[in-house]
Design an enzyme around this catalytic site. Structure first.
Site, PDB file in Angstrom:
ATOM      1  N   ASP A   1      -0.194  -4.396   1.985  1.00 36.17           N
ATOM      2  CA  ASP A   1       0.961  -5.051   1.370  1.00 36.17           C
ATOM      3  C   ASP A   1       1.894  -5.585   2.456  1.00 36.17           C
ATOM      4  O   ASP A   1       2.185  -4.894   3.442  1.00 36.17           O
ATOM      5  CB  ASP A   1       1.692  -4.030   0.492  1.00 36.17           C
TER       6      ASP A   1
ATOM      7  N   GLU B   1      -2.144  -9.053   3.076  1.00 36.50           N
ATOM      8  CA  GLU B   1      -1.269  -9.930   2.310  1.00 36.50           C
ATOM      9  C   GLU B   1      -0.384 -10.603   3.361  1.00 36.50           C
ATOM     10  O   GLU B   1       0.560  -9.983   3.866  1.00 36.50           O
ATOM     11  CB  GLU B   1      -0.425  -9.144   1.318  1.00 36.50           C
TER      12      GLU B   1
END
Length: 699
Positions: free
Chosen positions: A344, A380
C-alpha cells in the site's frame, strides 16, 4: 530475569523460556509488564536488565507460549524535540506474533490530556492498560506436511483481490461461525469456486493486526478494509474462529490454498501506523521511540510528515525501522508461507529525506534479499507527497498497479477516450514499463479494485452514493469513469440491463486479453454490487460483503469470465513476457503487433491523430520471436477487434501471412458462443456496437 540477548527482536520462546528484546534508541528504562491470560489483570512489572546496541533485553526462564505481555517505556516527554515517552501508557511490542483483545477508544490511550489547552504538549498520567490489547507469546510449531509454494509463473498469474471477512461471511454453505474467517476462506466450497474460476493468486486485503480510528467508532463504523496497522507480525484475531490460535488458522488456510495450486498474496501497510499525528493515540511506536520510527518535520519535530494522508509516515530511512519491515516480510514468507506482497502507498517505501528514489534503502534491500527477491512484490506506486505518483518508476523485480490502465479502459468503453491511448495499455503500457529489462508482467492491469466502483457499479451508476459513510457523500473520488447506460442504479429496463451486461463483458474481456498481469476484483465475475458506494472502507456490512446469491442470478457472467481465463491460458500470445512494440523485424519479416482500422488496412500515424478512434483491431502475430533468440515464434496469430462506437460497424478482415481466414473465438455480444464462423481475409464482419471480438488465423 536474566540478561538474555539483543536478538532476535520480539518475544522468542526457545523451549525453556522467553527472550524479550525491544529497540529504543532514546529510552531511559523499559519495563516488561506481565498479564493474566485474558489480559485483564497486570501481574508483574520487570525491568529489562540490559541495553545493547540500542536494544533493551532480558530472558525470563519460566515464561511459556501463551504468556501475555506489554511494555512501559521511560524517557523524556518532549514533543517539540520529537520525544513522547510516557510510562503510564502500556505499549504493544512491534514484533508481537499475536494479540489479546482490541483497542478500546478512551482518553487514557493518549499520552496527553484530551481537552487540555496545551494539547499534545500536556502530559497524561492515567494508566492505559485497561483500554489496550496485549501481546501474546506463541509457539510457532506447525505441521506443514508437504506444503510447497505453487510458484505460479508471472505470465500465468491472475490476481484475485478479496477480503477475508467480506468474501466468506455470507456464503450459504459455510457453517455458522466459519464465515468471515481464515478457516472460512480455506473451506472446500470457497476454494472450489476460486479454482473453478481459474485465477491463480488470491490477494488479501490487510490481515495484519489493526485498530479502528476514533472518528469511525463515534459513528458506529469500523475500518473494514484494515489499512491501519499496528502489528506487522500478527494476523488479526478478528479473522479467527477462536477454535485454535489465529496463527495456526492462518497457516492452515495457506496450506489448503497451496494444495489447490493457489498462491496467497498479502496487501501490507508499511507506510504508516494506526497512531495518527501529534493528536493521535499512543499504542506502540510513538511511545517506544517516536523520533526513530516516524518521519518528523525538520526543525518542527512536534509534527509529522504526512505523505500518506493518514497523519504519520514510517521512517524507513532509519536502519532499525527498515529492519523491522524486512524482518516482518521475511517472517510472513518463511514462517507463514505466503507467496508475495502488495504494498500500500509503496512510493513511501522508496522515499528518502530528499524524496522518492528507486535505489532507496528499502527497495534495494528487497532486491538483494534471498528471501524477498524470490516472491512476488507488487507496488501501489503513489502516495500523497511531492512527486508521489511513480507508475513505472519502480526498479526491476517489482510489479506495479497500473491505474492508467484502469482509467483508459473505463473511458474507452464509455466512449470518452480514443483508441490511441488504449493501444498503449493493451500492450502492458510499454511507455511506462519497457525499461531496464523489465517484463510485461510489471504492469498489473485492473479495471476495478477494493477502492472504487465494482464492475457492476461502473455500468450502473453515473455518480457515487456514499451516504452510508456519514460524510455527506463528500468522500470517495468523483472521477469514476462510469456510465449507467441510461438509468441510475437498479432497473427493470431490459434494454439497459442487456447493455450493462455487455459492457461488463467488454471490460472483463479487455482485461484478460491484454498483455501484462490481470487483477480481478472478487465478485466481479458474478456482478457484485456495493449499491454505488465507491469508498466502502468503513462498511463492515452488506454493502461490502459478497452476496453469493448473485452467482445464480449472474451465472452467465461467471461462465463468460471462466471462458476468458481459459482462452488466456490456451493462447500464449495473450501473455507474452516481451513487450509488443509494433517494430518491423527485418530478419523474420514480421511485426509482433499491427494496429488495424475498420477498412482492414494498417493504421498510419495520421489515423491515430485524425480524431476520436472508437473502433480498432489489434493483430498479434504468433510468428514474432518470443525471446531474444532470433527464431520465429510458433504461437497462434490472433486478432482482437474492439468497437466502443454505439452502433454496428463493418470491419474488413485484414491480411496476414500464414493463414487465409479468421475463425471467431469470442464475441461479447454472444457470450455463450464457444466457436463461431470463419471469415475469409478481405471479407467484412459485422461488429455489434459496444462489443469485443477475438479471432484466430487459420489455414
Amino acid at each position: 530475569m536474566t540478561e538474555g540477548l539483543p536478538h532476535p527482536l520480539g518475544a522468542t520462546w526457545d523451549g525453556l523460556g522467553v527472550n524479550f528484546a525491544l529497540f529504543s534508541a532514546h529510552a531511559t528504562k523499559v519495563e516488561l509488564c506481565l498479564f493474566d491470560p485474558s489480559g485483564g489483570t497486570e501481574l508483574d512489572r520487570i525491568e529489562l536488565p540490559e541495553y545493547t546496541d540500542e536494544v533493551w533485553h532480558g530472558y525470563l526462564p519460566d515464561a511459556r507460549p501463551g504468556t501475555v505481555y506489554g511494555y512501559r517505556v521511560h524517557g523524556p516527554y518532549a514533543p517539540d524535540a520529537g520525544h513522547r515517552f510516557n510510562p503510564n501508557k502500556l505499549l504493544l511490542d512491534p514484533y508481537a506474533r499475536a494479540h489479546v483483545g482490541q483497542v478500546r477508544h478512551a482518553p487514557q490511550i493518549f499520552s496527553y490530556t484530551i481537552g487540555h489547552p496545551d494539547a499534545d504538549l500536556s502530559f497524561d498520567t492515567r494508566d492505559s492498560a485497561a483500554c489496550m490489547p496485549k501481546c501474546r507469546v506463541i509457539d510457532p510449531a506447525f505441521t506443514w506436511g508437504r506444503d510447497q509454494r505453487p510458484r505460479i509463473p508471472w505470465d500465468r498469474t491472475i490476481f484475485y483481490e478479496t477480503h477475508v471477512r467480506g468474501y466468506t461471511i455470507r456464503h450459504p454453505s459455510l457453517p455458522f461461525g466459519l464465515g468471515g474467517t481464515f478457516a472460512g476462506l480455506a473451506a472446500d466450497e470457497i476454494v472450489a469456486h476460486i479454482k473453478t474460476l481459474g485465477v491463480t493468486s488470491v490477494e488479501l486485503l490487510p490481515i495484519h493486526y489493526f485498530a479502528d480510528e476514533d472518528h469511525l467508532i463515534k459513528h458506529d463504523l469500523t475500518n473494514y478494509w484494515g489499512y491501519n496497522t499496528v502489528g506487522f507480525f500478527a494476523p488479526d484475531q478478528r479473522y479467527a474462529t477462536g477454535n485454535s490460535s489465529v496463527v495456526a488458522e492462518f497457516k492452515t488456510m495457506v496450506a489448503r490454498l497451496h494444495d489447490a495450486g493457489i498462491e496467497v498474496i498479502l496487501d501490507v501497510v508499511y507506510n504508516h501506523t494506526a497512531e495518527g499525528n501529534e493528536l493521535g493515540s499512543t499504542l506502540s511506536f510513538k511511545g517506544i521511540d517516536n523520533a526513530s520510527y516516524y518521519r518528523l518535520i525538520p526543525g518542527q519535530e512536534r509534527y509529522y510528515i504526512n505523505d500518506t494522508g493518514t497523519g504519520n509516515t514510517l521512517n524507513l530511512s532509519h536502519p532499525r525501522v527498515l529492519q523491522m519491515v524486512t524482518d516482518s516480510l521475511r517472517y510472513w514468507v518463511t514462517e507463514m508461507h505466503v507467496d508475495g506482497f502488495r504494498f500500500d502507498l509503496a512510493t513511501i517505501l522508496g522515499r528518502e529525506s530528499y524524496g522518492f528514489d528507486e535505489g532507496g534503502g528499502f527497495l534495494d534491500s528487497c532486491r538483494q534479499d534471498p528471501v524477498l527477491s524470490d516472491v512476488k512484490l507488487i507496488a501501489e506506486p503513489w502516495d500523497c507527497g511531492p512527486g508521489g505518483y511513480q507508475v513505472g518508476g519502480f526498479p526491476p523485480g517489482w510489479a506495479e498497479w497500473n491505474d492508467r490502465y484502469r482509467d483508459t479502459v473505463r473511458a474507452f468503453w464509455k466512449g470518452d477516450s480514443s483508441g490511441a491511448e488504449l493501444a498503449q495499455r493493451l500492450c502492458a503500457s510499454a511507455d511506462k514499463f519497457n525499461r531496464r529489462g523489465r517484463r510485461t508482467w510489471s504492469s498489473v492491469n485492473f479495471v476495478t479494485a477494493h477502492d472504487g466502483f465494482t464492475l457492476h457499479d461502473i455500468v450502473s451508476y453515473n455518480d457515487k452514493h456514499n451516504e452510508a459513510n456519514g460524510e455527506g457523500n463528500r468522500d470517495g473520488t468523483d472521477n469514476n469513469g462510469s456510465w449507467n447506460c441510461g438509468a441510475e442504479g437498479e432497473t427493470e429496463d431490459s434494454t439497459v440491463i442487456a447493455l450493462r451486461e455487455r459492457q461488463m463483458r467488454n471490460m472483463m474481456a479487455t482485461l484478460l486479453m491484454s498483455q501484462g498481469t490481470p487483477m480481478i476484483l472478487a465478485g466481479d465475475e458474478f456482478a457484485r454490487t456495493q449499491n454505488g458506494n465507491n469508498n466502502a472502507y468503513c462498511q463492515d456490512n452488506e454493502i461490502s460483503w459478497v452476496d453469493w446469491s448473485r452467482l445464480d442470478d449472474h451465472q452467465a457472467m461467471f461462465q463468460f469470465t471462466r471462458r476468458l481465463i481459459q482462452l488466456r491460458n490456451e493462447y500464449p500470445i495473450l501473455r507474452r513476457q516481451r513487450f509488443m512494440t509494433g517494430d518491423w523485424d527485418e530478419d523474420l519479416q514480421v511485426r509482433d503487433v499491427t494496429w488495424v482500422k475498420a477498412t482492414g488496412c494498417e493504421m498510419r500515424q495520421s489515423d491515430w491523430q485524425s480524431g476520436p478512434l472508437h473502433c480498432l483491431g489489434m493483430l498479434m502475430d504468433g510468428r514474432a520471436k518470443v525471446s531474444g533468440i532470433r527464431r520465429p515464434g510458433t504461437d497462434a496469430t490472433l486478432l482482437m477487434i474492439l468497437n466502443a462506437y454505439h452502433d454496428m460497424l463493418e470491419f474488413v478482415m485484414p491480411p496476414c501471412a500464414g493463414g487465409v481466414q479468421w475463425q471467431l473465438l469470442l464475441d461479447t455480444n454472444r457470450p455463450t458462443m464457444l466457436s463461431g464462423r470463419s471469415y475469409a481475409i478481405g471479407s467484412a464482419c459485422a461488429v455489434t456496437g459496444r462489443s469485443l471480438m477475438l479471432f484466430r488465423l487459420t489455414a
